[in-house]
Enzyme design. Structure first.
Site, PDB file in Angstrom:
ATOM      1  N   ASN A   1       1.908   0.440   6.678  1.00 51.99           N
ATOM      2  CA  ASN A   1       2.448   1.619   6.002  1.00 51.99           C
ATOM      3  C   ASN A   1       2.990   2.669   6.963  1.00 51.99           C
ATOM      4  O   ASN A   1       3.598   3.638   6.529  1.00 51.99           O
ATOM      5  CB  ASN A   1       1.375   2.265   5.116  1.00 51.99           C
ATOM      6  CG  ASN A   1       0.089   2.514   5.871  1.00 51.99           C
ATOM      7  OD1 ASN A   1      -0.481   1.600   6.457  1.00 51.99           O
ATOM      8  ND2 ASN A   1      -0.376   3.740   5.871  1.00 51.99           N
TER       9      ASN A   1
ATOM     10  N   GLN B   1       2.220  -1.944   0.491  1.00 53.52           N
ATOM     11  CA  GLN B   1       3.574  -1.589   0.935  1.00 53.52           C
ATOM     12  C   GLN B   1       4.535  -2.764   0.859  1.00 53.52           C
ATOM     13  O   GLN B   1       5.735  -2.586   1.071  1.00 53.52           O
ATOM     14  CB  GLN B   1       3.523  -1.068   2.389  1.00 53.52           C
ATOM     15  CG  GLN B   1       2.713   0.189   2.576  1.00 53.52           C
ATOM     16  CD  GLN B   1       3.389   1.442   1.998  1.00 53.52           C
ATOM     17  OE1 GLN B   1       4.589   1.428   1.671  1.00 53.52           O
ATOM     18  NE2 GLN B   1       2.638   2.513   1.879  1.00 53.52           N
TER      19      GLN B   1
ATOM     20  N   ALA C   1       1.153   0.504  -8.134  1.00 52.91           N
ATOM     21  CA  ALA C   1       2.430   0.716  -8.822  1.00 52.91           C
ATOM     22  C   ALA C   1       3.297   1.797  -8.184  1.00 52.91           C
ATOM     23  O   ALA C   1       4.513   1.673  -8.123  1.00 52.91           O
ATOM     24  CB  ALA C   1       2.161   1.084 -10.283  1.00 52.91           C
ATOM     25  N   HIS C   2       2.654   2.879  -7.688  1.00 53.81           N
ATOM     26  CA  HIS C   2       3.468   4.022  -7.251  1.00 53.81           C
ATOM     27  C   HIS C   2       4.200   3.779  -5.937  1.00 53.81           C
ATOM     28  O   HIS C   2       5.010   4.589  -5.514  1.00 53.81           O
ATOM     29  CB  HIS C   2       2.633   5.309  -7.184  1.00 53.81           C
ATOM     30  CG  HIS C   2       1.674   5.399  -6.037  1.00 53.81           C
ATOM     31  ND1 HIS C   2       1.903   6.220  -4.954  1.00 53.81           N
ATOM     32  CD2 HIS C   2       0.495   4.805  -5.806  1.00 53.81           C
ATOM     33  CE1 HIS C   2       0.879   6.128  -4.110  1.00 53.81           C
ATOM     34  NE2 HIS C   2       0.008   5.279  -4.610  1.00 53.81           N
TER      35      HIS C   2
ATOM     36  N   THR D   1     -12.085   1.942 -19.943  1.00 53.34           N
ATOM     37  CA  THR D   1     -10.936   1.847 -20.845  1.00 53.34           C
ATOM     38  C   THR D   1      -9.658   1.693 -20.036  1.00 53.34           C
ATOM     39  O   THR D   1      -9.446   2.419 -19.060  1.00 53.34           O
ATOM     40  CB  THR D   1     -10.861   3.111 -21.725  1.00 53.34           C
ATOM     41  OG1 THR D   1     -12.065   3.193 -22.475  1.00 53.34           O
ATOM     42  CG2 THR D   1      -9.669   3.066 -22.658  1.00 53.34           C
TER      43      THR D   1
ATOM     44  N   CYS E   1      -2.779  10.265   3.194  1.00 54.00           N
ATOM     45  CA  CYS E   1      -4.159  10.736   3.065  1.00 54.00           C
ATOM     46  C   CYS E   1      -4.577  11.511   4.296  1.00 54.00           C
ATOM     47  O   CYS E   1      -5.427  12.380   4.249  1.00 54.00           O
ATOM     48  CB  CYS E   1      -5.108   9.566   2.887  1.00 54.00           C
ATOM     49  SG  CYS E   1      -4.332   8.172   2.135  1.00 54.00           S
TER      50      CYS E   1
END
Ligand SMILES: Cc1ncc(COP(=O)(O)O)c(C=O)c1O
Length: 391
Positions: free
Chosen positions: A156, A184, A205-206, A245, A337
């Site tokens: 990354n 990545q 996903a992002h 959920t 991060c």
């Protein structure tokens, strides 16, 4: 004009993905576990369609896809879940210095509890492919007690793409499973879990124009069946491996983003690579002493198409970032991060950069929404900022 070149941190939600998600945020609000009525059954159907889309994007079968909140959770489930299997107390786990903290930190946690963890080095910046793992070193580190090898498929920060199939062969020879952190890589380079030899694979996903906070873990259920113990307990969703959920709109978005990315992968990668090369060419021309970190840009098989990492000697990276960030250009010094902390990147240190060089480095990420005009303007902004900041 605001220019976003921080696409390793996250990517813009594709409007087509947003459209696919919209009904599930509005009128279609059933719980995918409520199968006694039409609301729930519709949600379940949408989740199963997304599972199929994700499976197809990585060459898996739908029943091998477990939905999670993202690659951090997937990697934690892969590593901690494998280590929690009966009889693993005396086993060994192997990984590399340039991994993401989503892998390094659970490994460190296991080591602090007495597990045998070995973290291997990678090829330095002066070698043919900086950041590359050494398969011979892995072979020496592997023994009968090794039960898990975890490898970052595409880095990354410096974009190094690893020889996963070779690593898999070594791991499998001693009966270990291979976890690939493909956060990545998915949507950027072709992924086939069988060809890569993956037993576990994390994705998010992002990173490919899907929504934030949703991802998946591939858990092999053919040939080498891979068994994990759950880390989250409750309603028994996701084959009991990840209770809770399901995030239906997010999962629908993940499926749509995965399908979109794989349907145009090759063409998109070529366009993105051209933009990345254009960016590097201009930086090298306009900014004296700018040096490339990571593999050469002209070797497509070893570097992510949209990744560029540059050391700009004589400039303090945080000051440069702040200057650029106050203006029109969004880039970063490394992992999202850790970019709030002034610590130099552990990835750049692992390939042999000094703390000062690591601190003077910037990471650029190109996406499907980046234009040539943005690249050209970014270089002008960067060159101006560097000229102002250099003594
Ligand atoms: C290589 C890698 N692994 C894992 C992650 C964590 O992914 P997520 O944000 O989905 O938790 C990231 C994101 O920064 C990443 O780049």
């Amino acid at each position: 004009m605001l220019i976003y070149l921080d696409n390793h941190a996250t990517t813009r939600l594709d409007p087509r993905v947003f459209e696919a998600m919209l009904p599930w945020l509005k009128d279609q609000y059933g719980n995918a576990g409520s199968l006694t009525h039409a609301f729930g059954r519709a949600a379940r159907e949408a989740v199963e369609q997304a599972r199929e889309q994700v499976a197809q994007a990585i060459g898996a079968t739908a029943r091998e896809v477990i939905f999670t909140s993202g690659a951090t959770e997937s990697a934690n489930l892969a590593i901690l879940g494998a280590a929690a299997r009966p009889g693993r107390e005396i086993g060994k786990l192997i990984s590399w210095q340039t991994e993401h903290h989503a892998v390094l930190d659970p490994l460190e946690h296991l080591a602090s509890r007495g597990s045998h963890v070995e973290i291997l080095g990678v090829a330095g910046q002066k070698s043919a492919v900086p950041g590359l793992v050494c398969v011979d070193t892995l072979q020496q580190a592997c023994s009968e007690e090794t039960f898990l090898v975890s490898l970052l498929l595409a880095n990354n920060e410096i974009g190094t793409i690893q020889p996963a199939a070779e690593v898999a062969a070594v791991a499998h020879a001693v009966g270990a499973v291979l976890h690939l952190d493909a956060a990545q890589a998915v949507g950027k380079v072709p992924i086939d879990v069988d060809q890569l030899g993956a037993d576990l694979l994390s994705l998010s996903a992002h990173k490919f124009h899907g929504p934030q906070g949703v991802g998946a873990l591939f858990v092999r259920r053919r040939e080498r069946v891979t068994r994990l113990s759950p880390r989250v307990f409750g309603g028994g969703q996701e084959r009991g491996l990840r209770s809770g959920t399901l995030n239906v709109p997010g999962i629908v978005g993940l499926g749509a983003a995965a399908e979109l990315a794989s349907s145009q992968l090759e063409q998109e990668a070529t366009e993105i690579r051209h933009l990345r090369d254009r960016l590097w060419r201009q930086i090298a021309e306009r900014i004296p002493e700018a040096r490339l970190n990571g593999p050469a840009c002209d070797s497509p098989g070893t570097r992510l198409p949209g990744n560029l990492n540059v050391c700009i000697a004589g400039v303090e990276g945080q000051t440069l970032l702040a200057t650029l960030g106050e203006g029109e250009l969004a880039v970063s010094s490394g992992s999202a991060c850790s970019s709030a902390t002034p610590r130099p990147s552990h990835v750049l240190q692992a390939i042999g950069l000094s703390d000062d060089e690591a601190r003077a480095s910037l990471r650029f990420g190109i996406s499907r929404f980046t234009t040539a005009d943005e690249v050209d303007r970014a270089v002008v902004l960067l060159a101006d900022a560097v000229a102002r900041l250099r003594p």
